[in-house]
Design an enzyme around this catalytic site. Structure first.
Site, PDB file in Angstrom:
ATOM      1  N   GLU A  83     -17.367  -6.051   8.281  1.00 23.13           N
ATOM      2  CA  GLU A  83     -16.362  -5.161   9.036  1.00 23.13           C
ATOM      3  C   GLU A  83     -16.728  -3.834   9.240  1.00 23.13           C
ATOM      4  O   GLU A  83     -16.353  -3.470  10.429  1.00 23.13           O
ATOM      5  CB  GLU A  83     -14.946  -5.637   8.570  1.00 23.13           C
ATOM      6  CG  GLU A  83     -14.668  -4.884   7.126  1.00 23.13           C
ATOM      7  CD  GLU A  83     -13.416  -5.154   6.424  1.00 23.13           C
ATOM      8  OE1 GLU A  83     -12.344  -5.290   7.271  1.00 23.13           O
ATOM      9  OE2 GLU A  83     -13.370  -5.282   5.163  1.00 23.13           O
ATOM     10  N   ARG A 114       0.897  -1.082  -0.071  1.00 27.16           N
ATOM     11  CA  ARG A 114      -0.093   0.006   0.188  1.00 27.16           C
ATOM     12  C   ARG A 114       0.998   1.196   0.189  1.00 27.16           C
ATOM     13  O   ARG A 114       2.050   1.156   0.382  1.00 27.16           O
ATOM     14  CB  ARG A 114      -1.120   0.076   1.309  1.00 27.16           C
ATOM     15  CG  ARG A 114      -1.871  -1.104   1.333  1.00 27.16           C
ATOM     16  CD  ARG A 114      -2.808  -0.903   2.495  1.00 27.16           C
ATOM     17  NE  ARG A 114      -3.779  -2.144   2.472  1.00 27.16           N
ATOM     18  CZ  ARG A 114      -4.837  -2.325   1.672  1.00 27.16           C
ATOM     19  NH1 ARG A 114      -5.135  -1.373   1.053  1.00 27.16           N
ATOM     20  NH2 ARG A 114      -5.723  -3.260   2.026  1.00 27.16           N
ATOM     21  N   MET A 168     -15.777  -9.450   5.080  1.00 26.70           N
ATOM     22  CA  MET A 168     -15.034  -8.220   4.546  1.00 26.70           C
ATOM     23  C   MET A 168     -16.190  -7.262   4.021  1.00 26.70           C
ATOM     24  O   MET A 168     -17.176  -7.642   3.635  1.00 26.70           O
ATOM     25  CB  MET A 168     -13.887  -8.466   3.324  1.00 26.70           C
ATOM     26  CG  MET A 168     -12.854  -8.905   3.904  1.00 26.70           C
ATOM     27  SD  MET A 168     -11.890  -9.969   2.544  1.00 26.70           S
ATOM     28  CE  MET A 168     -13.066 -11.225   2.246  1.00 26.70           C
ATOM     29  N   GLY A 169     -15.962  -5.946   3.855  1.00 28.17           N
ATOM     30  CA  GLY A 169     -16.760  -4.787   3.814  1.00 28.17           C
ATOM     31  C   GLY A 169     -16.731  -3.637   4.539  1.00 28.17           C
ATOM     32  O   GLY A 169     -17.361  -3.454   5.492  1.00 28.17           O
ATOM     33  N   ARG A 170     -15.602  -2.787   4.115  1.00 27.49           N
ATOM     34  CA  ARG A 170     -15.181  -1.714   4.870  1.00 27.49           C
ATOM     35  C   ARG A 170     -16.168  -0.676   4.889  1.00 27.49           C
ATOM     36  O   ARG A 170     -16.730  -0.182   5.906  1.00 27.49           O
ATOM     37  CB  ARG A 170     -13.621  -1.316   4.396  1.00 27.49           C
ATOM     38  CG  ARG A 170     -13.350   0.069   5.040  1.00 27.49           C
ATOM     39  CD  ARG A 170     -12.168   0.397   4.541  1.00 27.49           C
ATOM     40  NE  ARG A 170     -11.009  -0.524   4.533  1.00 27.49           N
ATOM     41  CZ  ARG A 170     -10.115  -0.827   5.557  1.00 27.49           C
ATOM     42  NH1 ARG A 170     -10.234   0.151   6.802  1.00 27.49           N
ATOM     43  NH2 ARG A 170      -9.186  -1.642   5.713  1.00 27.49           N
ATOM     44  N   GLY A 223      -7.911   3.829  -4.907  1.00 26.50           N
ATOM     45  CA  GLY A 223      -6.711   4.586  -4.460  1.00 26.50           C
ATOM     46  C   GLY A 223      -5.643   4.157  -5.553  1.00 26.50           C
ATOM     47  O   GLY A 223      -4.775   5.255  -5.911  1.00 26.50           O
ATOM     48  N   ILE A 226     -12.120  -6.567  -3.564  1.00 26.65           N
ATOM     49  CA  ILE A 226     -12.974  -7.615  -3.111  1.00 26.65           C
ATOM     50  C   ILE A 226     -14.315  -7.403  -2.875  1.00 26.65           C
ATOM     51  O   ILE A 226     -15.114  -8.194  -2.919  1.00 26.65           O
ATOM     52  CB  ILE A 226     -11.939  -8.538  -2.246  1.00 26.65           C
ATOM     53  CG1 ILE A 226     -12.658 -10.221  -2.132  1.00 26.65           C
ATOM     54  CG2 ILE A 226     -12.079  -7.900  -0.838  1.00 26.65           C
ATOM     55  CD1 ILE A 226     -11.660 -10.827  -1.228  1.00 26.65           C
ATOM     56  N   ASP A 227     -14.373  -5.909  -2.136  1.00 26.72           N
ATOM     57  CA  ASP A 227     -15.544  -5.614  -1.524  1.00 26.72           C
ATOM     58  C   ASP A 227     -16.740  -5.172  -2.710  1.00 26.72           C
ATOM     59  O   ASP A 227     -17.915  -4.914  -2.355  1.00 26.72           O
ATOM     60  CB  ASP A 227     -15.441  -4.239  -0.853  1.00 26.72           C
ATOM     61  CG  ASP A 227     -14.537  -4.736   0.519  1.00 26.72           C
ATOM     62  OD1 ASP A 227     -14.569  -5.926   0.775  1.00 26.72           O
ATOM     63  OD2 ASP A 227     -14.158  -3.706   1.210  1.00 26.72           O
TER      64      ASP A 227
END
Length: 486
Positions: free
Chosen positions: A317, A162, A261-263, A189, A217-218
């Site tokens: 998440e 990152r 997952m799933g910000r 990003g 992935i989300d």
């Protein structure tokens, strides 16, 4: 890393708008062109029409009324009759950035194979370790033989990281190495960084195509139907849900809590819940919920345990972070190198809250099992569906770069592969619309309450487009092209 990306827009009759992508000839005049090598490729000799017409475009909105304008279109991806790069002169590179995602190795493999088998390009470099690898690490010579079996492995053979975006150093490296095609695989990003790289390349007048392949992935990248790896993630998430269901069903008042997952977007949680049919409650970032009191989550858990003797809860998440913030009386302002806010573990928190509630009330004993399969899901190879999708995304990117397009990402829009300007896929985040049919389908499947007050529902209805508007940003059938059956 601010972008000054300017989109090419052209208009036609009946409200037609083409949001086009840049081309190297926009800033380098009188470039020579070459016949496409695929004219003599035996694989395409049986194809009746394999060249894409230059005027082919794909509409962003497909649900229309008889008197509505034709709306926004994107350039259709595919093979062009003429290319702007001589195959012998192409020196390509591939870089992967951000978090892991099923399908990364498949995309790498297919870019290398497409360049070699279709266009006769033999010079392809792999940039090691994300953006900083352009100026801090060694490169890897990628050959068809080297990448032949990498799609069977999870992760990325190139490594990833990152941050590390120093635009000048990256473009200096591109220029010094004589690279003229850059393939960048990453999320929003990463693609914002790719837009800045393209702008600097253009400012220097370099004949370099910068092509992106969107990865998250989300499934939270706007415009496109879905992102690669999402289908695999949903499939793998079901395994965790099944394990939670077995554990819950085998114990008295058993509860299985699965954090997925799933910000900011709850697509994985929503689709895994719909697919599994074993989930009693799904909690996502887009849909607020509360714990205590009438109509709260804890009351619902108690009710479901009395009815069934067990239950499964799936939580993304990013869900419930506002409740954690209130409880800790401080916002977590820490961010990772990509600028994403570091989230607190909502799965552990909600598990403890459930245990504390029933211990305090003394109404019933329960057995709770908490499962967090996040890194298991991220690290697996892609499934058959995603492998096919990755292949087509990679081939589309290669066709576009060879045809001289730049500053674009390849993506699926309404079932057709297209070239999309960078700024369109970085302008926001695709999210579950909780006043939409898909969320209603989930609520009816789990038979859970929405946990929203009437005031919140009214506010959500006001924020969204009225139902008579054309559908946009995949808000209705978010990530799967399906026929309306309800």
């Amino acid at each position: 890393m601010e972008s000054n990306y300017e989109m090419k827009v052209s208009e036609g009759p009946f409200g037609y708008i083409l949001e086009d992508v840049p081309h190297v000839s926009d800033y380098i005049p009188d470039l020579p062109t070459y016949p496409n090598p695929l004219r003599s490729n035996p694989a395409y000799s049986v194809v009746k029409q394999y060249f894409v017409d230059m005027d082919d475009t794909v509409p962003q909105k497909i649900v229309v009324h008889k008197d509505t304008p034709r709306g926004v279109h994107f350039r259709r991806a595919g093979i062009r009759q003429k290319v702007y790069f001589n195959s012998d002169e192409v020196n390509a590179c591939i870089v992967t950035c951000g978090g892991l995602c099923p399908g990364l190795n498949t995309v790498i493999r297919e870019i290398v194979h497409s360049l070699d088998y279709m266009y006769g390009v033999s010079k392809v470099l792999g940039i090691d370790g994300g953006y900083r690898g352009f100026y801090a690490k060694n490169t890897v010579n990628l050959t068809p033989k080297l990448v032949n079996d990498i799609h069977k492995r999870g992760g990325t053979i190139l490594g990833t990281s990152r941050g590390g975006h120093d635009t000048m150093k990256i473009v200096d490296s591109i220029q010094d190495r004589g690279i003229n095609q850059v393939y960048i695989i990453g999320g929003d990003g990463t693609l914002r960084g790719a837009a800045v790289i393209y702008e600097e390349v253009r400012r220097r007048g370099l004949k370099v195509s910068v092509a992106g392949i969107p990865k998250t992935i989300d499934n939270d990248i706007p415009v496109i139907d879905r992102s690669f790896g999402f289908d695999t993630a949903v499939e793998e998430a079901q395994r965790a849900i099944n394990a939670a269901h077995v554990e819950a069903e085998s114990a008295e008042n058993g509860i299985g809590v699965v954090k997925l997952m799933g910000r900011y977007s709850g697509f994985i949680a929503m689709y895994a819940t719909l697919a599994s049919r074993d989930v009693d409650c799904c909690l996502i970032p887009e849909s607020p919920f509360y714990l205590q009191g009438k109509g709260g989550l804890l009351e619902f858990i108690e009710k479901r345990l009395k009815e069934n003797g067990h239950m499964v809860i799936v939580i993304a998440e990013g869900a419930g972070q506002d409740l954690l913030k209130e409880e800790t009386e401080r916002a977590n302002e820490e961010k990772d190198a990509s600028g994403n806010k570091l989230l607190q573990d909502v799965g552990l928190w909600i598990s403890q809250k459930i245990k504390d509630h029933f211990a305090r009330e003394g109404k019933m004993t329960l057995t709770l099992k908490y499962i967090d399969p996040t890194y298991m899901i991220r690290a697996i190879p892609s499934n058959a569906s995603d492998n096919v999708y990755c292949t087509l995304l990679a081939q589309s990117a290669v066709h576009g770069a060879m045809a001289g397009y730049t500053g674009f990402t390849s993506g699926l829009v309404n079932g057709r592969h297209t070239y999309i300007p960078f700024n369109r896929v970085t302008e926001g985040q695709n999210q579950v619309v909780i006043t939409d049919r898909m969320w209603a389908r989930l609520l009816s499947s789990t038979n859970q309450p929405s946990f929203m007050s009437q005031k919140q529902i009214d506010e959500s209805m006001e924020e969204d487009d009225p139902p008579t508007q054309l559908l946009d940003d995949c808000q209705d059938e978010t990530s799967i092209n399906e026929n309306e059956t309800t």
